[in-house]
Design a protein around this motif. Structure first.
Motif, short mmCIF file in Angstrom:
data_model
loop_
_atom_site.label_atom_id
_atom_site.label_comp_id
_atom_site.label_asym_id
_atom_site.label_seq_id
_atom_site.Cartn_x
_atom_site.Cartn_y
_atom_site.Cartn_z
N PHE A 207 0.80 -1.22 0.00
CA PHE A 207 0.00 0.00 0.00
C PHE A 207 0.83 1.27 0.00
N GLY A 208 2.11 1.17 0.34
CA GLY A 208 2.97 2.35 0.30
C GLY A 208 2.53 3.47 1.22
N GLU A 209 1.99 3.12 2.39
CA GLU A 209 1.51 4.14 3.32
C GLU A 209 2.64 4.86 4.05
N GLY A 210 3.83 4.36 3.95
CA GLY A 210 4.99 4.96 4.60
C GLY A 210 6.18 4.05 4.47
N LEU A 234 -7.28 -0.73 4.59
CA LEU A 234 -6.77 -0.46 3.25
C LEU A 234 -7.20 -1.54 2.27
N GLU A 235 -7.18 -2.78 2.71
CA GLU A 235 -7.62 -3.88 1.85
C GLU A 235 -9.09 -3.71 1.47
N GLU A 236 -9.91 -3.36 2.46
CA GLU A 236 -11.34 -3.20 2.21
C GLU A 236 -11.62 -2.02 1.28
N SER A 237 -10.78 -0.99 1.34
CA SER A 237 -11.01 0.21 0.53
C SER A 237 -10.57 0.05 -0.91
N GLY A 238 -9.81 -1.03 -1.20
CA GLY A 238 -9.27 -1.18 -2.54
C GLY A 238 -8.21 -0.14 -2.85
N ALA A 239 -7.43 0.25 -1.85
CA ALA A 239 -6.46 1.33 -2.01
C ALA A 239 -5.34 0.99 -2.98
#
Length: 257
Positions: A207-210, A234-239
């Motif tokens: 996800f590259g969140e940090g 994040l998985e649920e959001s389809g990020a």
């Protein structure tokens, strides 16, 4: 030592194939952390009558016992002996030469008053935080070097599994232990550590969140449960586009030494 261990299954319909443990010696002068991520086999024959949770429990139990009780053995020697014990437990009933025989990734740390030892095999992650807050990541990146188009093919992946030029996991061959990424750090240079299966390290790697320092900051502030909750959201959001599974078994161990 203060530890937090959290694991979440990837699906309620499947058993969690991750395994984790922490242990303290009776003297209280050190500790050990063991995290395994069982490799989910594709549908079909894998030569074994046991499932992956059976394998990770056997291997993880041996790793925990040996790392806590045998200070005279290195982590590589401990991994080799744990693989040997586990293989002997089902050698009579299973084809251990099968390329998909039950196997797992490994992340381990052990420390005393002088040193912190580490071992990583395959794509689990170990993070070491220094007293000044700097975070060092210990990775075995051999699986990441394999192109996605190769990894999409089961046959092509099998040809690289536990082979030179490919990647290595803990399966039935004790010799794989010498392929692990190992090292030591002075105890004074480590104030906390974390071990993550790839279902938890998605926060950075998928996800590259940090970066890894940001990931450790989440662990420090929100704990292991906070990190895994973020991953599931994040998985649920389809990020991000999921290369493999929407959800994966996810385990995080956070330890303040």
């Amino acid at each position: 030592m203060r530890t937090e261990v959290v694991t979440l299954p990837g699906s309620p319909e499947r058993p969690n194939e991750d395994w984790s443990a922490t242990a303290l010696p009776a003297s209280g002068g050190g500790g050990t952390v063991v995290v395994l991520d069982g490799v989910t086999p594709p549908a079909g024959d894998d030569g074994c009558v046991h499932d992956v949770p059976w394998f990770t429990a056997r291997l993880g139990g041996a790793l925990t016992e040996l790392s806590a009780s045998r200070r005279d053995m290195t982590l590589s020697e401990i991994l080799a002996e744990a693989i040997r014990r586990t293989a002997n437990a089902h050698r009579a009933t299973c084809d251990l030469s099968h390329v998909r025989t039950p196997q797992a990734t490994v992340a381990m740390a052990r420390w005393d008053e002088a040193l912190v030892e580490h071992l990583v095999l395959s794509d689990s992650v170990l993070l070491l935080e220094a007293p000044d807050g700097a975070v060092r990541v210990v990775l075995d990146d051999r699986l990441d070097r394999i192109p996605d188009e190769v990894r999409r093919s089961l046959a092509a992946t099998d040809r690289l599994r536990n082979r030179e030029g490919g990647f290595f996991t803990a399966a039935a061959d004790p010799d794989v232990a010498r392929r692990a990424v190992t090292g030591t750090t002075p105890r004074a240079e480590v104030r906390a550590l974390a071990a993550l299966t790839d279902g938890a390290s998605r926060w950075v790697e998928l996800f590259g969140e940090g970066d890894w320092a940001d990931c450790f900051a989440v662990l420090r502030k929100e704990g292991a449960h906070g990190l895994l909750t973020r991953v599931r959201a994040l998985e649920e959001s389809g990020a991000a586009a999921h290369r493999w599974k929407v959800h994966d078994d996810a385990t995080a161990v956070y330890a303040v030494l």
